[in-house]
Motif scaffolding. Structure first.
Motif, PDB file in Angstrom:
ATOM      1  N   SER A 121       0.871  -1.167   0.000  1.00 57.91           N
ATOM      2  CA  SER A 121       0.000   0.000   0.000  1.00 57.91           C
ATOM      3  C   SER A 121       0.914   1.224   0.000  1.00 57.91           C
ATOM      4  O   SER A 121       2.121   1.115   0.251  1.00 57.91           O
ATOM      5  CB  SER A 121      -0.880   0.012   1.252  1.00 57.91           C
ATOM      6  OG  SER A 121      -0.082   0.234   2.403  1.00 57.91           O
ATOM      7  N   ASP A 122       0.351   2.387  -0.259  1.00 58.32           N
ATOM      8  CA  ASP A 122       1.170   3.606  -0.248  1.00 58.32           C
ATOM      9  C   ASP A 122       1.847   3.800   1.105  1.00 58.32           C
ATOM     10  O   ASP A 122       3.027   4.140   1.181  1.00 58.32           O
ATOM     11  CB  ASP A 122       0.315   4.831  -0.571  1.00 58.32           C
ATOM     12  CG  ASP A 122      -0.201   4.816  -2.000  1.00 58.32           C
ATOM     13  OD1 ASP A 122       0.205   3.937  -2.783  1.00 58.32           O
ATOM     14  OD2 ASP A 122      -1.014   5.699  -2.335  1.00 58.32           O
ATOM     15  N   LYS A 134       4.009   7.289  -7.693  1.00 57.37           N
ATOM     16  CA  LYS A 134       3.085   6.417  -8.428  1.00 57.37           C
ATOM     17  C   LYS A 134       2.417   7.160  -9.588  1.00 57.37           C
ATOM     18  O   LYS A 134       2.269   6.615 -10.683  1.00 57.37           O
ATOM     19  CB  LYS A 134       2.007   5.856  -7.496  1.00 57.37           C
ATOM     20  CG  LYS A 134       2.476   4.682  -6.675  1.00 57.37           C
ATOM     21  CD  LYS A 134       1.452   4.229  -5.673  1.00 57.37           C
ATOM     22  CE  LYS A 134       0.166   3.790  -6.267  1.00 57.37           C
ATOM     23  NZ  LYS A 134      -0.770   3.241  -5.274  1.00 57.37           N
ATOM     24  N   LYS A 135       2.036   8.395  -9.360  1.00 57.74           N
ATOM     25  CA  LYS A 135       1.409   9.192 -10.415  1.00 57.74           C
ATOM     26  C   LYS A 135       2.375   9.357 -11.588  1.00 57.74           C
ATOM     27  O   LYS A 135       1.996   9.188 -12.744  1.00 57.74           O
ATOM     28  CB  LYS A 135       0.986  10.556  -9.878  1.00 57.74           C
ATOM     29  CG  LYS A 135       0.345  11.458 -10.936  1.00 57.74           C
ATOM     30  CD  LYS A 135       0.235  12.887 -10.450  1.00 57.74           C
ATOM     31  CE  LYS A 135      -0.294  13.833 -11.494  1.00 57.74           C
ATOM     32  NZ  LYS A 135       0.403  13.838 -12.748  1.00 57.74           N
ATOM     33  N   ARG A 168       2.794   8.677  -3.315  1.00 59.54           N
ATOM     34  CA  ARG A 168       1.658   8.863  -4.238  1.00 59.54           C
ATOM     35  C   ARG A 168       2.084   9.640  -5.477  1.00 59.54           C
ATOM     36  O   ARG A 168       1.678   9.317  -6.592  1.00 59.54           O
ATOM     37  CB  ARG A 168       0.496   9.556  -3.522  1.00 59.54           C
ATOM     38  CG  ARG A 168      -0.276   8.622  -2.593  1.00 59.54           C
ATOM     39  CD  ARG A 168      -1.555   9.243  -2.080  1.00 59.54           C
ATOM     40  NE  ARG A 168      -1.328  10.338  -1.145  1.00 59.54           N
ATOM     41  CZ  ARG A 168      -1.098  10.188   0.147  1.00 59.54           C
ATOM     42  NH1 ARG A 168      -1.086   8.985   0.688  1.00 59.54           N
ATOM     43  NH2 ARG A 168      -0.906  11.238   0.924  1.00 59.54           N
ATOM     44  N   PRO A 193       4.040   9.357   2.692  1.00 60.41           N
ATOM     45  CA  PRO A 193       3.067   8.761   1.765  1.00 60.41           C
ATOM     46  C   PRO A 193       2.726   9.676   0.583  1.00 60.41           C
ATOM     47  O   PRO A 193       2.508   9.208  -0.530  1.00 60.41           O
ATOM     48  CB  PRO A 193       1.831   8.513   2.629  1.00 60.41           C
ATOM     49  CG  PRO A 193       2.360   8.406   4.017  1.00 60.41           C
ATOM     50  CD  PRO A 193       3.543   9.329   4.075  1.00 60.41           C
ATOM     51  N   GLY A 194       2.742  10.988   0.805  1.00 61.68           N
ATOM     52  CA  GLY A 194       2.464  11.928  -0.281  1.00 61.68           C
ATOM     53  C   GLY A 194       3.504  11.840  -1.381  1.00 61.68           C
ATOM     54  O   GLY A 194       3.186  11.927  -2.572  1.00 61.68           O
ATOM     55  N   GLN A 243      -0.334  -1.559  -7.652  1.00 55.65           N
ATOM     56  CA  GLN A 243       0.377  -1.153  -6.450  1.00 55.65           C
ATOM     57  C   GLN A 243       1.881  -1.293  -6.687  1.00 55.65           C
ATOM     58  O   GLN A 243       2.316  -1.990  -7.596  1.00 55.65           O
ATOM     59  CB  GLN A 243      -0.037  -2.025  -5.266  1.00 55.65           C
ATOM     60  CG  GLN A 243      -1.458  -1.820  -4.813  1.00 55.65           C
ATOM     61  CD  GLN A 243      -1.681  -0.430  -4.231  1.00 55.65           C
ATOM     62  OE1 GLN A 243      -0.774   0.236  -3.767  1.00 55.65           O
ATOM     63  NE2 GLN A 243      -2.914   0.015  -4.281  1.00 55.65           N
TER      64      GLN A 243
END
Length: 98
Positions: free
Chosen positions: A4-5, A23-24, A20, A16-17, A37
């Motif tokens: 998970s993130d 991942k973007k 994310r 986590p930001g 994931q």
């Protein structure tokens, strides 16, 4: 193993930001699918982006723009090589039948 993130952030020791955003950027470049994931194979890539960011004292965005395109080209080369190897195998089978 898929993370998970939050788990990936803990694994790499970052926020986590930032994960994310990573991942973007991967999605935008087509390196992962829209609902995919992150797995262990992305740990080293994240570390490379993070190291680049620290060494060049740049933003995450600049670091991603400089590091991630290398992996896009690697994927293209890998896929091209796999296709060429497959074509070669087919040609060898055709030659054996003749």
């Amino acid at each position: 193993m898929y993370y998970s993130d939050q788990d990936f952030a803990e694994k790499v020791g970052d926020k986590p930001g930032n994960v994310r955003f990573f991942k973007k950027c991967l999605r935008d470049l087509g390196l992962i699918g829209s609902r995919q994931q992150l797995s262990d194979e992305y740990l080293e890539i994240f570390k490379e982006v993070s190291d680049f960011r620290d060494e060049s004292r740049s933003t995450w965005e600049v670091a991603m723009e400089n590091v991630l395109p290398r992996y896009v080209n690697q994927e293209d080369t890998k896929n091209e090589r796999e296709i060429l190897e497959e074509i070669l195998e087919v040609l060898k089978r055709i030659e054996q039948k003749m």
